[in-house]
Design an enzyme around this catalytic site. Structure first.
Site, PDB file in Angstrom:
ATOM      1  CG  ASN A 209       4.418  -4.240   2.569  1.00 43.31           C
ATOM      2  OD1 ASN A 209       3.939  -3.125   2.732  1.00 43.31           O
ATOM      3  ND2 ASN A 209       3.679  -5.327   2.455  1.00 43.31           N
TER       4      ASN A 209
ATOM      5  CG  HIS B 184      -2.019  -0.896   1.260  1.00 37.09           C
ATOM      6  ND1 HIS B 184      -1.868  -2.246   1.470  1.00 37.09           N
ATOM      7  CD2 HIS B 184      -3.364  -0.684   1.099  1.00 37.09           C
ATOM      8  CE1 HIS B 184      -3.055  -2.830   1.441  1.00 37.09           C
ATOM      9  NE2 HIS B 184      -3.971  -1.910   1.218  1.00 37.09           N
TER      10      HIS B 184
END
Length: 391
Positions: free
Chosen positions: A201, A169
């Site tokens: 991440n 994201h």
């Protein structure tokens, strides 16, 4: 004139001077992984202050730009709305990075690149209203392709399957708890880039996201606006020339894997603080205070007038898309905004004055740039540290 040409020469010399140092990040911040980038550049602020180059020109159109559906984007707004400002309102006030394939979501604004299958940039607004609510990842349908793009120009779920990369994201799901639909939109692949999973991440990048939220949760700032995007930086070859080298996912290969990611943070200590900077004519700034050129925001009432109680804070960070040790200092990834603009081709908060003053301060001087602790291991699964929730 001569002064402008001198500034341009200084700016070019800064980039040439910095490039060899920027290329050392991989050996400094990882073990055995190839890659280059902007990260562990410790003297970025000193170099910026010493050279004082003129920032990139503001992308402010002279007339309104039309968005899909016929609505108009009115740029160059003198101030933010007095009530809760949106990400779009902040862009109108502080300047747009660019205008390619703009997407308006409930919780963010994005620009999508159909060639790299990555966002060019995303802009979000963090405040107590957006960070609290009943939205949950468990209620979301999960990752989905963006129907706004033609099927042959969008990234797909199949592109990421068995790739070894996370669907990372750029606007985190946890940043949009105020609305389930807003959280669901963070799972559109037009908000996603391929990211190394373990150590990035699911490690350093997640901690950076929490740190941005904690600027609000901790009470330091009422409103935090963040522009996030991917970077594709060159590597030095054995022949001394620089080459672009990064993996591309999918069959056929279409989804480019960024070498780095950037975040540019604009933080308001109070919702009324934006009124200290406004569009409009004003006396020239004091010597040594760089503005964003034509259309720049200036202190209300002119330079040298009453000082705000606390300045607006501005910070820029670039991190490599690779595992980063937990103990790496965030300040090692702090770089001049001008440098990111050069490599990305984007104008990042272009109307906000860049030099430190009583109106705008470097974020890592105004607050402690220290990431929250990594996830704790407990009972066989990862547990998130407690986060203060504003009622």
């Amino acid at each position: 004139g001569k002064r402008k040409r001198k500034q341009e020469t200084l700016s070019e010399e800064l980039v040439v001077k910095m490039l060899p140092q920027l290329m050392q990040i991989a050996t400094a911040c990882s073990s055995g992984l190839l890659g280059v980038g902007v990260g562990c550049y410790l003297a970025s602020r000193q170099a910026e202050n010493a050279s004082a180059p003129g920032p990139a020109s503001a992308l402010i159109p002279s007339s309104p730009t039309h968005r899909a559906g016929g609505d108009m984007i009115l740029t160059g707004a003198p101030t933010l709305p007095a009530e809760m400002p949106s990400a779009a309102a902040a862009l109108q006030w502080a300047g747009w990075p660019g205008f390619e394939n703009i997407r308006y979501r409930d919780g963010y604004v994005a620009s999508y690149n159909r060639q790299t299958r990555n966002p060019n940039w995303v802009c979000q607004h963090l405040c107590k209203e957006t960070l609290n609510g009943d939205a949950s990842r468990k209620k979301s349908a999960g990752f989905a392709e963006d129907p706004a793009d033609p099927p042959h120009m969008r990234s797909t779920l199949a592109d990421y399957k068995n790739s070894g990369f996370d669907r990372g994201h750029l606007v985190a799901a946890a940043d949009a708890k105020f609305s389930q639909s807003a959280m669901d939109e963070t799972f559109l692949l037009s908000n996603i880039s391929p990211q190394v999973g373990e150590g990035f991440n699911r490690g350093y990048w997640e901690r950076m996201e929490r740190w941005c939220r904690n600027l609000v949760f901790g009470g330091s700032y009422s409103d935090v606006f963040v522009i996030t995007g991917p970077l594709f930086l060159p590597q030095a070859g054995k022949d001394g020339s620089y080459y672009m080298h990064h993996r591309v996912l999918g069959q056929p290969p279409m989804v480019h894997v960024p070498t780095h990611f950037f975040k540019v943070v604009l933080a308001l200590p109070t919702r009324s603080a934006q009124a200290t900077l406004t569009a409009g004519p004003a006396p020239p700034p004091p010597k040594g205070v760089a503005t964003a050129g034509e259309g720049a925001l200036v202190p209300a009432g002119g330079w040298g007038k009453a000082s705000p109680e606390r300045p607006i804070a501005l910070g820029c960070f670039v991190v490599p898309n690779q595992p980063i040790p937990d103990d790496t200092d965030l300040r090692k990834f702090e770089v001049p905004i001008d440098l990111v603009e050069r490599y990305s081709g984007l104008a990042l908060w272009p109307r906000v004055p860049r030099k430190a003053s009583k109106h705008v301060a470097p974020l890592c001087s105004a607050t402690k740039c220290q990431l929250p602790a990594p996830f704790r291991q407990g009972k066989g699964k990862k547990e998130e540290p407690r986060i203060k929730v504003i009622g």
